[in-house]
Design a protein around this motif. Sequence first.
Motif, PDB file in Angstrom:
ATOM      1  N   ARG A 205       0.832  -0.573  -0.260  1.00  0.00           N
ATOM      2  CA  ARG A 205      -0.309   0.000  -0.112  1.00  0.00           C
ATOM      3  C   ARG A 205       0.891   1.114  -0.311  1.00  0.00           C
ATOM      4  NH1 ARG A 205      -5.237   0.711   0.350  1.00  0.00           N
ATOM      5  NH2 ARG A 205      -5.133  -1.489   0.082  1.00  0.00           N
ATOM      6  N   ALA A 206       2.061   0.865   0.487  1.00  0.00           N
ATOM      7  CA  ALA A 206       2.689   2.232   0.979  1.00  0.00           C
ATOM      8  C   ALA A 206       4.085   2.693  -0.091  1.00  0.00           C
ATOM      9  CB  ALA A 206       3.602   2.093   1.780  1.00  0.00           C
ATOM     10  N   VAL A 207       4.271   1.246  -0.963  1.00  0.00           N
ATOM     11  CA  VAL A 207       4.705   1.843  -2.827  1.00  0.00           C
ATOM     12  C   VAL A 207       3.529   2.143  -3.376  1.00  0.00           C
ATOM     13  CG1 VAL A 207       6.181  -0.004  -4.316  1.00  0.00           C
ATOM     14  CG2 VAL A 207       6.056   0.054  -2.144  1.00  0.00           C
ATOM     15  N   ARG A 208       2.667   1.255  -3.332  1.00  0.00           N
ATOM     16  CA  ARG A 208       1.592   2.385  -4.648  1.00  0.00           C
ATOM     17  C   ARG A 208       1.117   3.104  -4.059  1.00  0.00           C
ATOM     18  NH1 ARG A 208      -3.666  -1.484  -5.800  1.00  0.00           N
ATOM     19  NH2 ARG A 208      -3.199  -2.030  -2.867  1.00  0.00           N
ATOM     20  N   SER A 209       0.974   3.819  -3.423  1.00  0.00           N
ATOM     21  CA  SER A 209       1.066   5.552  -3.273  1.00  0.00           C
ATOM     22  C   SER A 209       1.483   6.615  -3.842  1.00  0.00           C
ATOM     23  CB  SER A 209       0.342   5.318  -1.807  1.00  0.00           C
ATOM     24  OG  SER A 209       1.440   5.256  -0.696  1.00  0.00           O
ATOM     25  N   ALA A 210       2.469   6.034  -3.012  1.00  0.00           N
ATOM     26  CA  ALA A 210       3.693   6.337  -3.271  1.00  0.00           C
ATOM     27  C   ALA A 210       5.076   6.216  -4.839  1.00  0.00           C
ATOM     28  CB  ALA A 210       5.102   6.845  -2.512  1.00  0.00           C
ATOM     29  N   TYR A 211       4.249   6.197  -5.569  1.00  0.00           N
ATOM     30  CA  TYR A 211       4.741   5.552  -7.210  1.00  0.00           C
ATOM     31  C   TYR A 211       5.532   6.331  -7.834  1.00  0.00           C
ATOM     32  CZ  TYR A 211       0.121   7.640  -9.031  1.00  0.00           C
ATOM     33  OH  TYR A 211      -0.442   8.876  -9.676  1.00  0.00           O
ATOM     34  N   PHE A 212       5.820   7.323  -7.663  1.00  0.00           N
ATOM     35  CA  PHE A 212       6.481   8.684  -8.538  1.00  0.00           C
ATOM     36  C   PHE A 212       7.740   8.393  -8.022  1.00  0.00           C
ATOM     37  CE2 PHE A 212       2.608  10.624  -9.895  1.00  0.00           C
ATOM     38  CZ  PHE A 212       3.356  10.160 -11.909  1.00  0.00           C
ATOM     39  N   LEU A 213       8.420   8.209  -6.563  1.00  0.00           N
ATOM     40  CA  LEU A 213       9.545   8.332  -5.821  1.00  0.00           C
ATOM     41  C   LEU A 213      10.030   6.647  -5.805  1.00  0.00           C
ATOM     42  CD1 LEU A 213       8.105   9.069  -2.762  1.00  0.00           C
ATOM     43  CD2 LEU A 213       8.648  11.391  -3.967  1.00  0.00           C
ATOM     44  N   ASN A 214       9.340   5.771  -6.423  1.00  0.00           N
ATOM     45  CA  ASN A 214      11.316   4.838  -6.540  1.00  0.00           C
ATOM     46  C   ASN A 214      11.321   4.366  -5.407  1.00  0.00           C
ATOM     47  OD1 ASN A 214      11.977   2.431  -7.845  1.00  0.00           O
ATOM     48  ND2 ASN A 214      13.916   3.804  -8.279  1.00  0.00           N
ATOM     49  N   LEU A 215       9.988   4.313  -4.746  1.00  0.00           N
ATOM     50  CA  LEU A 215      10.064   3.633  -3.222  1.00  0.00           C
ATOM     51  C   LEU A 215      10.112   1.842  -2.926  1.00  0.00           C
ATOM     52  CD1 LEU A 215       9.873   4.485  -0.148  1.00  0.00           C
ATOM     53  CD2 LEU A 215       7.478   4.087  -0.278  1.00  0.00           C
ATOM     54  N   GLN A 216      10.952   1.656  -2.314  1.00  0.00           N
ATOM     55  CA  GLN A 216      11.047   0.236  -2.559  1.00  0.00           C
ATOM     56  C   GLN A 216      10.508  -0.294  -1.240  1.00  0.00           C
ATOM     57  OE1 GLN A 216      12.122  -1.718  -5.412  1.00  0.00           O
ATOM     58  NE2 GLN A 216      12.219   0.414  -6.118  1.00  0.00           N
ATOM     59  N   PRO A 217      10.313  -1.874  -1.042  1.00  0.00           N
ATOM     60  CA  PRO A 217      10.081  -2.309  -0.004  1.00  0.00           C
ATOM     61  C   PRO A 217      11.008  -1.653   0.746  1.00  0.00           C
ATOM     62  CG  PRO A 217       8.891  -3.794  -1.735  1.00  0.00           C
ATOM     63  CD  PRO A 217       9.322  -2.593  -2.444  1.00  0.00           C
ATOM     64  N   ALA A 218      12.016  -2.767   0.352  1.00  0.00           N
ATOM     65  CA  ALA A 218      13.177  -2.449   1.654  1.00  0.00           C
ATOM     66  C   ALA A 218      13.493  -1.285   2.190  1.00  0.00           C
ATOM     67  CB  ALA A 218      14.663  -2.609   1.001  1.00  0.00           C
ATOM     68  N   ASP A 219      13.128  -0.096   1.287  1.00  0.00           N
ATOM     69  CA  ASP A 219      12.833   1.322   2.374  1.00  0.00           C
ATOM     70  C   ASP A 219      12.338   1.160   3.683  1.00  0.00           C
ATOM     71  OD1 ASP A 219      15.353   1.659   0.298  1.00  0.00           O
ATOM     72  OD2 ASP A 219      13.228   2.820  -1.089  1.00  0.00           O
ATOM     73  N   ILE A 220      10.731   0.516   3.974  1.00  0.00           N
ATOM     74  CA  ILE A 220       9.618   0.308   5.086  1.00  0.00           C
ATOM     75  C   ILE A 220       9.925  -0.472   5.530  1.00  0.00           C
ATOM     76  CG2 ILE A 220       7.603   0.701   5.224  1.00  0.00           C
ATOM     77  CD1 ILE A 220       7.337   0.442   1.883  1.00  0.00           C
ATOM     78  N   VAL A 221      10.032   0.846   7.221  1.00  0.00           N
ATOM     79  CA  VAL A 221      10.213  -0.355   7.910  1.00  0.00           C
ATOM     80  C   VAL A 221       8.846  -0.508   8.972  1.00  0.00           C
ATOM     81  CG1 VAL A 221      11.142  -0.463  10.515  1.00  0.00           C
ATOM     82  CG2 VAL A 221      12.885   0.617   8.110  1.00  0.00           C
ATOM     83  N   ILE A 222       8.432  -1.317   8.674  1.00  0.00           N
ATOM     84  CA  ILE A 222       7.029  -1.623  10.221  1.00  0.00           C
ATOM     85  C   ILE A 222       7.162  -1.365  11.535  1.00  0.00           C
ATOM     86  CG2 ILE A 222       4.952  -1.994  10.149  1.00  0.00           C
ATOM     87  CD1 ILE A 222       5.374  -2.642   7.036  1.00  0.00           C
ATOM     88  N   GLN A 223       6.887  -0.768  12.490  1.00  0.00           N
ATOM     89  CA  GLN A 223       7.043  -0.573  14.040  1.00  0.00           C
ATOM     90  C   GLN A 223       5.647  -0.406  15.048  1.00  0.00           C
ATOM     91  OE1 GLN A 223      10.300   2.084  14.722  1.00  0.00           O
ATOM     92  NE2 GLN A 223      11.943   0.363  14.575  1.00  0.00           N
TER      93      GLN A 223
END
Length: 127
Positions: free
Chosen positions: A83-101
């Motif tokens: 969900r985070a990657v799909r909503s920031a599609y112009f940023l080239n966000l990767q799942p490895a960049d996301i930390v869920i705490q």
Amino acid sequence: MLSHLNTKTQNSLSENAQAIVEFAIVAPILFLMLFGIFEVGRMVYVYSAVTNSSREAVRYGSAVGYDDNQNIKYKNCVGIQDRAVRSAYFLNLQPADIVIQYDHGPGTAVFHTCTPGADGVDPGYFL
């Protein structure tokens, strides 16, 4: 008559040279201001996109119930990352960049960090 034309040409050449010197002095400042305006605009865009991306991921993770694959939404790490990657599609966000705490609210310590298993669901214990 000929001397009058020669004087006029020299005056226009000196005025052109003066304009070139003035432009050479002002151009770096002008270009620096334009570059600064573009960079501030890009910074505001990135900030807005990251904020929106985290908001969408939290909205997905805080929903009660199951997702389409019958996984509990707040434990579905891959679903939250997706969900985070799909909503920031112009940023080239990767799942490895996301930390869920997980924590118990503002000002409290983190009690769990999401580590997805084989199916993308965190098998950890939640309070």
